[in-house]
Design a protein around this motif. Structure first.
Motif, mmCIF file in Angstrom:
data_model
loop_
_atom_site.group_PDB
_atom_site.id
_atom_site.type_symbol
_atom_site.label_atom_id
_atom_site.label_comp_id
_atom_site.label_asym_id
_atom_site.label_seq_id
_atom_site.Cartn_x
_atom_site.Cartn_y
_atom_site.Cartn_z
ATOM 1 N N LEU A 31 0.628 -1.374 0.115
ATOM 2 C CA LEU A 31 0.257 0.106 0.116
ATOM 3 C C LEU A 31 0.495 0.953 0.019
ATOM 4 C CD1 LEU A 31 -2.975 1.299 0.307
ATOM 5 C CD2 LEU A 31 -2.208 1.210 2.436
ATOM 6 N N GLN A 32 2.075 1.442 1.134
ATOM 7 C CA GLN A 32 2.595 2.099 0.944
ATOM 8 C C GLN A 32 3.241 2.379 -0.371
ATOM 9 O OE1 GLN A 32 5.897 2.026 4.106
ATOM 10 N NE2 GLN A 32 5.810 4.189 3.816
ATOM 11 N N GLN A 33 3.733 1.556 -0.974
ATOM 12 C CA GLN A 33 4.704 1.367 -2.338
ATOM 13 C C GLN A 33 3.368 2.388 -3.452
ATOM 14 O OE1 GLN A 33 6.274 -2.377 -3.139
ATOM 15 N NE2 GLN A 33 7.867 -1.848 -1.441
ATOM 16 N N ALA A 34 2.323 1.934 -3.465
ATOM 17 C CA ALA A 34 1.860 2.402 -4.330
ATOM 18 C C ALA A 34 0.485 3.814 -4.412
ATOM 19 C CB ALA A 34 0.124 1.449 -4.426
ATOM 20 N N LEU A 35 1.022 4.074 -2.816
ATOM 21 C CA LEU A 35 0.194 5.603 -2.768
ATOM 22 C C LEU A 35 1.952 6.492 -2.590
ATOM 23 C CD1 LEU A 35 -0.794 5.275 1.172
ATOM 24 C CD2 LEU A 35 -2.143 6.037 -0.818
ATOM 25 N N GLU A 36 3.052 5.778 -2.698
ATOM 26 C CA GLU A 36 3.826 6.703 -3.508
ATOM 27 C C GLU A 36 4.197 6.979 -4.962
ATOM 28 O OE1 GLU A 36 7.329 4.712 -1.560
ATOM 29 O OE2 GLU A 36 7.091 4.987 0.068
ATOM 30 N N GLN A 64 -8.763 8.868 4.907
ATOM 31 C CA GLN A 64 -7.978 9.833 4.157
ATOM 32 C C GLN A 64 -7.938 9.610 2.307
ATOM 33 O OE1 GLN A 64 -6.088 13.063 5.366
ATOM 34 N NE2 GLN A 64 -6.889 12.434 6.842
ATOM 35 N N LEU A 65 -8.284 8.309 2.528
ATOM 36 C CA LEU A 65 -8.304 7.497 1.336
ATOM 37 C C LEU A 65 -9.618 8.252 0.692
ATOM 38 C CD1 LEU A 65 -7.546 3.746 1.178
ATOM 39 C CD2 LEU A 65 -6.139 5.959 -0.243
ATOM 40 N N ARG A 66 -11.186 7.759 0.960
ATOM 41 C CA ARG A 66 -11.734 8.858 0.503
ATOM 42 C C ARG A 66 -11.451 10.473 0.428
ATOM 43 N NH1 ARG A 66 -14.527 6.598 5.143
ATOM 44 N NH2 ARG A 66 -14.695 8.359 6.183
ATOM 45 N N LEU A 67 -10.972 11.015 1.772
ATOM 46 C CA LEU A 67 -10.384 12.316 0.967
ATOM 47 C C LEU A 67 -9.931 12.297 -0.278
ATOM 48 C CD1 LEU A 67 -10.447 13.829 4.769
ATOM 49 C CD2 LEU A 67 -12.857 13.966 3.096
ATOM 50 N N LEU A 68 -9.695 11.783 -0.024
ATOM 51 C CA LEU A 68 -8.440 11.710 -1.507
ATOM 52 C C LEU A 68 -9.249 11.838 -3.030
ATOM 53 C CD1 LEU A 68 -5.455 12.079 -3.040
ATOM 54 C CD2 LEU A 68 -4.690 8.880 -2.610
ATOM 55 N N ILE A 106 -1.307 15.920 -3.344
ATOM 56 C CA ILE A 106 -0.291 15.779 -2.700
ATOM 57 C C ILE A 106 -0.069 15.472 -1.535
ATOM 58 C CG2 ILE A 106 2.319 16.417 -2.771
ATOM 59 C CD1 ILE A 106 1.730 17.136 -5.871
ATOM 60 N N ALA A 107 -0.333 16.692 -0.452
ATOM 61 C CA ALA A 107 -0.585 16.605 0.605
ATOM 62 C C ALA A 107 -1.077 15.609 1.654
ATOM 63 C CB ALA A 107 -1.594 17.859 1.500
ATOM 64 N N ARG A 108 -2.596 14.935 1.101
ATOM 65 C CA ARG A 108 -3.302 14.066 1.966
ATOM 66 C C ARG A 108 -2.167 12.372 1.238
ATOM 67 N NH1 ARG A 108 -8.152 14.982 3.302
ATOM 68 N NH2 ARG A 108 -8.678 16.308 1.961
ATOM 69 N N LEU A 109 -1.487 12.540 0.091
ATOM 70 C CA LEU A 109 -1.126 11.551 0.091
ATOM 71 C C LEU A 109 0.500 11.191 1.274
ATOM 72 C CD1 LEU A 109 -0.876 11.648 -3.958
ATOM 73 C CD2 LEU A 109 -1.331 9.424 -2.341
ATOM 74 N N ASN A 110 0.697 12.453 0.818
ATOM 75 C CA ASN A 110 1.714 12.642 2.215
ATOM 76 C C ASN A 110 1.135 11.944 3.669
ATOM 77 O OD1 ASN A 110 3.847 13.364 0.489
ATOM 78 N ND2 ASN A 110 3.628 15.493 0.811
ATOM 79 N N CYS A 131 1.276 4.990 6.233
ATOM 80 C CA CYS A 131 1.766 3.150 6.469
ATOM 81 C C CYS A 131 3.268 3.277 7.411
ATOM 82 C CB CYS A 131 1.719 3.035 5.315
ATOM 83 S SG CYS A 131 0.372 3.025 4.108
ATOM 84 N N GLY A 132 3.768 4.018 6.664
ATOM 85 C CA GLY A 132 5.297 4.206 7.461
ATOM 86 C C GLY A 132 5.215 4.599 9.143
ATOM 87 N N ALA A 133 3.739 4.871 9.768
ATOM 88 C CA ALA A 133 4.674 4.598 11.305
ATOM 89 C C ALA A 133 3.566 3.542 11.267
ATOM 90 C CB ALA A 133 2.885 5.783 11.694
ATOM 91 N N LEU A 134 2.962 2.890 10.981
ATOM 92 C CA LEU A 134 2.539 1.305 11.535
ATOM 93 C C LEU A 134 3.502 0.460 10.859
ATOM 94 C CD1 LEU A 134 -0.980 0.904 9.195
ATOM 95 C CD2 LEU A 134 -0.311 -0.574 11.911
ATOM 96 N N LEU A 135 4.130 0.587 10.347
ATOM 97 C CA LEU A 135 5.591 -0.568 9.958
ATOM 98 C C LEU A 135 6.071 -0.640 10.668
ATOM 99 C CD1 LEU A 135 5.266 0.005 6.260
ATOM 100 C CD2 LEU A 135 4.688 -2.232 7.593
#
Length: 133
Positions: free
Chosen positions: A14-19, A76-80, A104-108, A114-118
């Protein structure tokens, strides 16, 4: 909080797809249709691989931190999605740029979740837990 290997891998994907989505969104000559298609793929992945598995694997009493992140990521995905829709509909260059910046801000934010979870997962799985404190 310890994630199963499958769940950890899902969050990494998911993190890679978001990046990748972020790279697409940050392009100067943004292809809005391609951005929308890529967004839908990310949303489908989240729904099919993470949320669907969540109901099977997660016991809410055992992993409340993951549940909190899931709730925020979902929101956040819904808002994106709204940002992407408004970006597609914008006609004025200034409006489109503002919508692009918001996406872009929402993607950040999403990538950060995702990073925090990992990171929490790796912190709780070994002695490195106290390293950043």
């Amino acid at each position: 909080m310890i994630l199963s290997e499958d769940r950890r891998q899902c969050y990494q994907e998911l993190q890679q797809a978001l990046e990748q989505l972020q790279r697409t969104a940050a392009q100067d000559n943004l292809d809005r249709a391609a951005l929308a298609i890529e967004y839908r793929k990310v949303q489908q992945f989240f729904g099919n691989q993470i949320m669907r598995a969540e109901s099977d694997e997660l016991d809410g009493s055992e992993t409340p931190p993951e549940q909190s992140y899931l709730t925020e990521i979902h929101k956040q995905l819904r808002l994106l999605g709204t940002d992407v829709t408004f970006l597609q509909a914008s006609r004025q260059p200034a409006t489109a740029k503002a919508r692009q910046t918001a996406a872009i801000a929402r993607l950040n934010t999403l990538i950060g979740y995702c990073g925090a979870l990992l990171q929490k997962n790796s912190d709780s799985s070994g002695p490195a837990q106290m390293q950043n404190k």
